[in-house]
Motif scaffolding. Structure first.
Motif, PDB file in Angstrom:
ATOM      1  N   UNK A 155       0.824  -1.210   0.000  1.00 22.20           N
ATOM      2  CA  UNK A 155       0.000   0.000   0.000  1.00 22.20           C
ATOM      3  C   UNK A 155       0.857   1.258   0.000  1.00 22.20           C
ATOM      4  N   UNK A 156       1.894   1.290   0.829  1.00 23.37           N
ATOM      5  CA  UNK A 156       2.758   2.468   0.901  1.00 23.37           C
ATOM      6  C   UNK A 156       3.539   2.657  -0.390  1.00 23.37           C
ATOM      7  N   UNK A 157       3.949   1.554  -1.004  1.00 23.43           N
ATOM      8  CA  UNK A 157       4.640   1.660  -2.293  1.00 23.43           C
ATOM      9  C   UNK A 157       3.715   2.247  -3.345  1.00 23.43           C
ATOM     10  N   UNK A 163      10.696   3.782  -3.168  1.00 23.18           N
ATOM     11  CA  UNK A 163      12.150   3.868  -3.028  1.00 23.18           C
ATOM     12  C   UNK A 163      12.589   3.565  -1.608  1.00 23.18           C
ATOM     13  N   UNK A 164      11.750   3.900  -0.628  1.00 28.50           N
ATOM     14  CA  UNK A 164      12.118   3.671   0.768  1.00 28.50           C
ATOM     15  C   UNK A 164      12.328   2.198   1.072  1.00 28.50           C
ATOM     16  N   UNK A 165      11.768   1.320   0.242  1.00 29.09           N
ATOM     17  CA  UNK A 165      11.879  -0.119   0.469  1.00 29.09           C
ATOM     18  C   UNK A 165      13.008  -0.760  -0.363  1.00 29.09           C
ATOM     19  N   UNK A 166      13.734   0.055  -1.125  1.00 33.40           N
ATOM     20  CA  UNK A 166      14.749  -0.484  -2.026  1.00 33.40           C
ATOM     21  C   UNK A 166      16.143  -0.367  -1.416  1.00 33.40           C
ATOM     22  N   UNK A 172      18.011   7.397   4.135  1.00 28.58           N
ATOM     23  CA  UNK A 172      17.687   7.729   5.520  1.00 28.58           C
ATOM     24  C   UNK A 172      18.900   8.341   6.206  1.00 28.58           C
ATOM     25  N   UNK A 173      19.675   9.109   5.424  1.00 30.57           N
ATOM     26  CA  UNK A 173      20.895   9.706   5.955  1.00 30.57           C
ATOM     27  C   UNK A 173      20.611  10.694   7.080  1.00 30.57           C
ATOM     28  N   UNK A 174      19.393  11.218   7.132  1.00 35.69           N
ATOM     29  CA  UNK A 174      19.047  12.119   8.220  1.00 35.69           C
ATOM     30  C   UNK A 174      18.916  11.412   9.555  1.00 35.69           C
ATOM     31  N   UNK A 175      18.776  10.081   9.522  1.00 35.10           N
ATOM     32  CA  UNK A 175      18.651   9.294  10.739  1.00 35.10           C
ATOM     33  C   UNK A 175      19.955   8.607  11.117  1.00 35.10           C
ATOM     34  N   UNK A 176      20.703   8.164  10.097  1.00 38.38           N
ATOM     35  CA  UNK A 176      21.909   7.395  10.369  1.00 38.38           C
ATOM     36  C   UNK A 176      22.841   7.446   9.166  1.00 38.38           C
ATOM     37  N   UNK A 181      17.305   0.932   4.763  1.00 44.00           N
ATOM     38  CA  UNK A 181      16.102   0.881   3.953  1.00 44.00           C
ATOM     39  C   UNK A 181      15.037   0.127   4.754  1.00 44.00           C
ATOM     40  N   UNK A 182      13.766   0.295   4.376  1.00 40.49           N
ATOM     41  CA  UNK A 182      12.671  -0.334   5.112  1.00 40.49           C
ATOM     42  C   UNK A 182      12.476  -1.754   4.585  1.00 40.49           C
TER      43      UNK A 182
END
Length: 248
Positions: A155-157, A163-166, A172-176, A181-182
């Motif tokens: 659903x989110x894709x 792209x977040x799942x790839x 996610x460089x703002x986090x780590x 990736x998810x």
């Protein structure tokens, strides 16, 4: 480095936060040695009705979408409520003791379920709520309880974030500084509706005879219907679903 222990720890936390209503949120194999981070959220509501249903139920038929019937425990209430009847549906808002919350029940007319569900959007739901008018209402609502697990990755894709799942493409460089990736997004919901509120038990049956039946708009949820647990001040939907067979 300990996928199974991490899974058990997270599931125990979720069970504690939801009074054991949601168990085993994360299935075996979802957390792997490559998993770097798990973000977990839990919400739990146990609310009493502002006006409880009669202290009991009666056996009544519920007509499934395919035309077959099943016997369910039907609750009864007569109260002044916000409700509306149209050619396509009848709707009623059932307030909780904390009047910031209400359960909006929308019962499509015979043969109108598919069309109404297909046309339902945020805008049409807002129109339904705005059309409700305070009036005497007779409510027949089946007890229902179910949980619903699902993966939100498809659903989110589809909604625009594939792209977040790839692996290798997600950012996610703002986090780590690590390449994150998810892997999965898992969701599980539970709801139970009964006479006193969301966790009530049954008592003796009450049957209203024809001769003493009160007057008012009749909301008879004896066929598939939609429900929306709403925050009244903001209109936010906290839970939503459809009841196709309360006996399951």
């Amino acid at each position: 480095t300990q996928p199974e222990q991490s899974r058990v720890t997270i599931n125990e936390w979720v069970a504690t936060q939801t009074e054991s209503r949601i168990k085993d949120l994360i299935a075996p194999g979802v957390i792997t040695p490559q998993t770097a981070l798990v973000l977990t959220n839990a919400i739990y509501l146990n609310a009493a009705w502002k006006t409880p249903f009669d202290p009991g139920t009666r056996d009544a038929p519920f007509k499934r979408i395919d035309g077959s019937s099943v016997t369910v425990k039907m609750m009864n209430q007569v109260a002044s409520l916000r409700a509306k009847e149209t050619a396509a549906y009848v709707a009623v808002a059932l307030p909780y003791q904390d009047e910031r919350l209400s359960l909006l029940v929308v019962v499509p007319k015979e043969g109108s379920y598919a069309a109404l569900e297909a046309s339902l959007t945020g805008a049409t739901l807002t129109q339904i709520v705005a059309s409700l008018e305070a009036q005497p209402v007779i409510v027949n609502l089946p007890r229902f309880k179910f949980d619903y697990p699902m993966s939100l990755k498809p659903a989110l894709s589809a909604m625009g974030m594939p792209v977040a799942f790839e692996e290798g493409a997600a950012d996610f460089s703002g986090m780590s500084p690590a390449s994150l990736y998810i892997q999965a997004v898992v969701h599980k919901a539970f709801i139970a509706v009964a006479e006193k509120g969301t966790e009530a038990a049954a008592a003796t049956a009450v049957v209203i005879g024809d001769e003493s039946a009160p007057q008012g708009l009749f909301v008879n949820a004896d066929r598939p219907f939609l429900f929306f647990l709403r925050d009244e001040p903001t209109g936010a939907i906290l839970f939503m679903g459809r009841v196709m067979d309360p006996s399951l």
